[in-house]
Design a protein around this motif. Structure first.
Motif, short mmCIF file in Angstrom:
data_model
loop_
_atom_site.label_atom_id
_atom_site.label_comp_id
_atom_site.label_asym_id
_atom_site.label_seq_id
_atom_site.Cartn_x
_atom_site.Cartn_y
_atom_site.Cartn_z
N GLU A 88 0.09 -1.11 -8.26
CA GLU A 88 -0.47 -1.61 -7.00
C GLU A 88 -0.36 -0.50 -5.97
OE1 GLU A 88 -0.27 -5.77 -5.14
OE2 GLU A 88 1.35 -4.63 -4.16
N LEU A 89 -1.51 -0.09 -5.45
CA LEU A 89 -1.59 0.99 -4.46
C LEU A 89 -1.84 0.39 -3.09
CD1 LEU A 89 -1.87 4.04 -3.80
CD2 LEU A 89 -4.30 3.81 -4.35
N GLU A 90 -1.07 0.84 -2.09
CA GLU A 90 -1.25 0.41 -0.71
C GLU A 90 -1.45 1.65 0.16
OE1 GLU A 90 1.91 -2.11 0.78
OE2 GLU A 90 2.30 -2.81 -1.27
N VAL A 91 -2.54 1.67 0.91
CA VAL A 91 -2.83 2.76 1.83
C VAL A 91 -2.96 2.14 3.22
CG1 VAL A 91 -4.43 4.61 2.47
CG2 VAL A 91 -4.06 4.06 0.05
N THR A 92 -2.12 2.59 4.15
CA THR A 92 -2.18 2.07 5.51
C THR A 92 -2.78 3.14 6.41
OG1 THR A 92 -0.26 0.68 5.15
CG2 THR A 92 -0.87 1.11 7.44
N LEU A 93 -3.85 2.77 7.11
CA LEU A 93 -4.52 3.65 8.07
C LEU A 93 -4.34 3.07 9.47
CD1 LEU A 93 -8.00 4.14 6.34
CD2 LEU A 93 -5.97 5.56 6.09
N GLN A 108 -3.97 -1.12 12.81
CA GLN A 108 -3.59 -0.69 11.48
C GLN A 108 -4.21 -1.63 10.46
OE1 GLN A 108 0.78 -0.75 11.70
NE2 GLN A 108 0.68 1.34 10.92
N ILE A 109 -4.64 -1.06 9.35
CA ILE A 109 -5.11 -1.86 8.22
C ILE A 109 -4.47 -1.31 6.96
CG2 ILE A 109 -7.09 -2.58 6.82
CD1 ILE A 109 -8.82 -2.41 9.28
N THR A 110 -3.89 -2.21 6.17
CA THR A 110 -3.36 -1.83 4.87
C THR A 110 -4.38 -2.24 3.81
OG1 THR A 110 -1.07 -2.09 5.59
CG2 THR A 110 -1.48 -2.13 3.21
N PHE A 111 -4.84 -1.26 3.06
CA PHE A 111 -5.79 -1.46 1.97
C PHE A 111 -4.99 -1.50 0.67
CE2 PHE A 111 -8.05 0.58 5.39
CZ PHE A 111 -9.28 -0.06 5.42
N THR A 112 -5.20 -2.53 -0.13
CA THR A 112 -4.44 -2.70 -1.37
C THR A 112 -5.39 -2.84 -2.55
OG1 THR A 112 -2.73 -3.86 -0.12
CG2 THR A 112 -2.67 -4.11 -2.51
N ARG A 113 -5.02 -2.18 -3.65
CA ARG A 113 -5.83 -2.26 -4.87
C ARG A 113 -4.92 -2.11 -6.07
NH1 ARG A 113 -8.53 -0.03 -8.98
NH2 ARG A 113 -10.79 -0.26 -9.18
N TRP A 167 -10.90 -3.70 -3.02
CA TRP A 167 -9.76 -3.44 -2.14
C TRP A 167 -9.56 -4.68 -1.28
CZ3 TRP A 167 -6.70 0.88 -2.09
CH2 TRP A 167 -7.16 2.00 -2.76
N THR A 168 -8.32 -5.09 -1.08
CA THR A 168 -8.05 -6.14 -0.12
C THR A 168 -7.58 -5.47 1.17
OG1 THR A 168 -5.78 -6.42 -0.87
CG2 THR A 168 -7.44 -7.85 -1.86
N GLN A 169 -7.78 -6.14 2.29
CA GLN A 169 -7.41 -5.57 3.58
C GLN A 169 -6.48 -6.51 4.33
OE1 GLN A 169 -10.75 -4.26 5.93
NE2 GLN A 169 -11.96 -3.83 4.11
#
Length: 132
Positions: free
Chosen positions: A108-113, A28-33, A11-13
């Motif tokens: 490409e999946l992006e999850v922002t927490l 906020q952090i966006t995790f991308t995979r 995962w990239t952050q």
């Protein structure tokens, strides 16, 4: 019986920060995979994405630049403010989203927490394949 595919590393952050009242910071952090479409899917199969926030709140989930869910539209969790969030609070949140119509061969999946006064951390992310 459902089949699970775990989306583990890499995962990239991409961190983002916003200043708030009384020097509280919304982090906020966006995790991308990236991942490939699971092989062997048929027209009778459905694919769900399960995202678990180990610490923080899921702000949005995007697949291939399409927003699948966001906090504003789902109302999955209340807005966290300095008044109702303990700085050391851990919010274990799980969200499931149907992916079948959105999957491409390469994804490409992006999850922002986000979290106030803390470091958001992504928990397990799984694809669940269910056959009808």
């Amino acid at each position: 019986m459902p089949h699970r595919i775990r989306l583990r590393h890499p995962w990239t952050q991409q961190p983002h920060s916003e200043s708030g009242a009384d020097s509280d910071a919304k982090k906020q952090i966006t995790f991308t995979r990236r991942f490939n479409r699971p092989t062997g899917l048929t027209a009778n199969d459905s694919v769900e994405l399960e995202v678990n926030a180990q610490q923080g709140t899921v702000d949005s989930i995007r697949l291939n630049a399409t927003t699948l869910t966001s906090l504003d539209s789902t109302k999955q969790a209340p807005e966290k403010t300095a008044d109702n969030l303990n700085p050391s609070e851990t919010v274990n949140q799980s969200i499931r989203v149907e992916l079948s119509k959105h999957l491409e061969d390469h994804n490409e999946l992006e999850v922002t927490l986000y979290m106030i006064n803390g470091e958001p951390q992504l928990g397990e992310v799984n694809l669940w394949i269910k056959s009808d």
